[in-house]
Design an enzyme around this catalytic site. Structure first.
Site, short mmCIF file in Angstrom:
data_model
loop_
_atom_site.label_atom_id
_atom_site.label_comp_id
_atom_site.label_asym_id
_atom_site.label_seq_id
_atom_site.Cartn_x
_atom_site.Cartn_y
_atom_site.Cartn_z
N HIS A 219 0.74 -1.32 -0.07
CA HIS A 219 -0.30 0.00 0.09
C HIS A 219 0.68 1.25 -0.07
CE1 HIS A 219 -3.40 -2.55 0.62
NE2 HIS A 219 -4.28 -1.52 0.64
N SER A 223 -0.29 -0.86 -6.25
CA SER A 223 -0.30 -2.10 -6.90
C SER A 223 0.49 -1.61 -8.39
CB SER A 223 -1.55 -2.66 -7.13
OG SER A 223 -2.66 -2.73 -6.31
N LYS A 247 -14.64 -7.82 -9.41
CA LYS A 247 -13.71 -8.88 -10.26
C LYS A 247 -13.15 -9.94 -9.40
CE LYS A 247 -10.48 -8.14 -13.92
NZ LYS A 247 -9.67 -7.28 -14.66
N ASP A 248 -12.54 -9.75 -8.22
CA ASP A 248 -12.07 -10.68 -7.43
C ASP A 248 -13.15 -11.51 -7.01
OD1 ASP A 248 -9.45 -9.64 -7.18
OD2 ASP A 248 -9.81 -8.73 -5.75
N GLU A 291 5.57 -34.19 -3.02
CA GLU A 291 4.44 -33.73 -3.50
C GLU A 291 4.93 -32.93 -4.92
OE1 GLU A 291 0.60 -33.82 -1.73
OE2 GLU A 291 2.22 -35.36 -2.41
#
Length: 439
Positions: A219, A223, A247-248, A291
């Site tokens: 922040h 972004s 959108k998320d 894995e």
């Protein structure tokens, strides 16, 4: 920089006003992810994966806490306790499948998140600290996942712990004492299981704390975006809510749908069948593999077969850890002033070569040891380090980038042609189309 649409937080009820005056958490949340947080208007769906990573972490913590209430961390009963969770605990089978496949879900999200960062130059100034905190989270995830894989106390759990901790003994002087300290003895047993269970329970909360630091660090500069161009004015941004929360939300819905398919229809597809057999120190599995999310690093580990100054085993351990540690130094290895690969045609080619190289390493990591697979792993391992240590600095020095747009709003609103994004997705999404039409 102030924005005309950024309204200060105003509580809508007497209760919320009372809370805000004494503990301004709602104000903090509003400024962090609400209408008061400006976000570049051209973010594509690859920026959803940060939120998805947080969702995956919460899923793992919640299901892990509930499973810990029923798990028995005793070498003679751990395997049976997992079976009891599956058969006798109400909805225990769902909890176990969600937690078991949630690890793969988490790593898949993180890998896409990392590749997005590599493609769009998210590791460049002024976001170096955001990137390094992300790599720290990745290291903590690897430790957490390894210790969690031991807890079911199946054949692959036991022998995976035996093999992986055995590599610590290659470190001179401190290696063998470190291995004994980790295991609480000379082989995986009750002490190792207790320690791994304790650390596996603790580390997710440390990951959550580092995640908060990462969000805080993000922040400060804000972004990044697909063009890599800095925000110039309010035309370049949108409020996080409602545009990117919507959108998320869509991205979360799609991700949970895919996740549900694995939980209800393919719950065993990402695990090894030998791990559904109780651990037996007297029977070694024919093929010991970790894995899937560790396969590339396991391939690098096995690529060193000849002693040269140092033992081959030690070279493998150093290379495996260096494969992650090199990511911390990307900001200084890549000196190009352009962030996004959309405007770096040469680097874009090498980016896709790197993706192919890591896929090859993943294949080699799970394949049987043959002369061909060993040679393939050695070539792929060499290229991995060559990419970061040689190719990346040289490309950033001699490459001639394409012209950048003057601003984010110019590239979005004036119809400038965007270069293709990774995996074939456009760099402008639905959240930018509506404001563009409104203009």
């Amino acid at each position: 920089m102030s924005f005309a649409w950024a309204k200060p937080y105003e509580p809508t009820s007497p209760f919320m006003k009372w809370v805000d005056e004494r503990l301004p958490v709602p104000r903090l949340v509003y400024g962090a992810i609400g209408g008061g947080y400006p976000v570049p208007r051209n973010l594509n769906y690859f920026w959803n994966f940060g939120v998805l990573a947080g969702l995956a972490l919460m899923i793992q913590i919640i299901t892990g806490i509930v499973l810990a209430m029923h798990y028995y961390s005793y070498a003679g009963g751990a395997f049976d306790s997992v079976e009891r969770i599956m058969r006798d605990v109400p909805a225990g089978w769902v909890l176990r499948y969600v937690h078991q496949n949630g690890a793969s879900f988490f790593f898949a999200i993180i890998y896409i998140h990392i590749f997005r960062g590599l493609f769009y130059g998210s590791y460049k100034a002024p976001r170096e600290m955001v990137w390094m905190l992300g790599v720290t989270i990745y290291l903590l995830m690897m430790a957490t996942a390894f210790m969690g894989y031991v807890l079911p106390w199946g054949q692959m759990s036991y022998w995976g712990a035996q093999v992986i901790t055995g590599f610590f003994s290659a470190i001179p002087v401190v290696g063998e004492p470190l291995r004994i300290f980790l295991l609480g003895g000379y082989a995986p047993d009750q002490a190792a299981l207790t320690r791994f269970f304790s650390l596996h329970y603790l580390l997710p909360f440390i990951i959550a704390a580092v995640t908060i630091l990462k969000i805080w660090a993000l922040h400060i500069p804000g972004s990044s975006n697909p063009t890599g161009v800095d925000v110039k004015d309010e035309k370049d941004t949108l409020p996080f809510h409602p545009f990117y929360t919507a959108k998320d939300g869509f991205g979360i819905g799609v991700a949970l749908l895919i996740f549900s398919i694995f939980i209800f229809f393919l719950p065993y597809s990402l695990g090894h069948p030998d791990n559904y057999i109780e651990a037996n120190p007297l029977v070694t599995p024919a093929h010991i593999v970790p894995e899937w999310y560790f396969w590339p690093f396991y391939a690098i580990l096995r690529s060193f077969t000849v002693d040269f100054i140092l033992p081959a085993k030690l070279w493998g351990v150093l290379a495996m850890f260096s494969a992650v540690l090199v990511l911390f130094f990307l900001t200084w290895l890549d000196r190009s002033p352009v962030r996004s690969s959309s405007y770096r045609p040469v680097y874009k080619i090498f980016f896709w070569v790197l993706v192919a190289d890591i896929i090859v390493l993943g294949y080699v990591g799970q394949a049987h040891i043959t002369p061909l697979n060993v040679a393939l792993g050695q070539v792929a391992s060499a290229y991995y380090f060559l990419h970061f240590l040689i190719i990346l600095p040289l490309v950033s020095k001699f490459e001639r980038p394409l012209p950048l747009p003057n601003s984010i709003s110019e590239s979005v609103l004036h119809g400038e042609k965007q270069e293709s994004a990774p995996f074939g997705l456009a760099t402008t999404g639905s959240t930018t189309a509506a404001p563009a039409a409104a203009e």
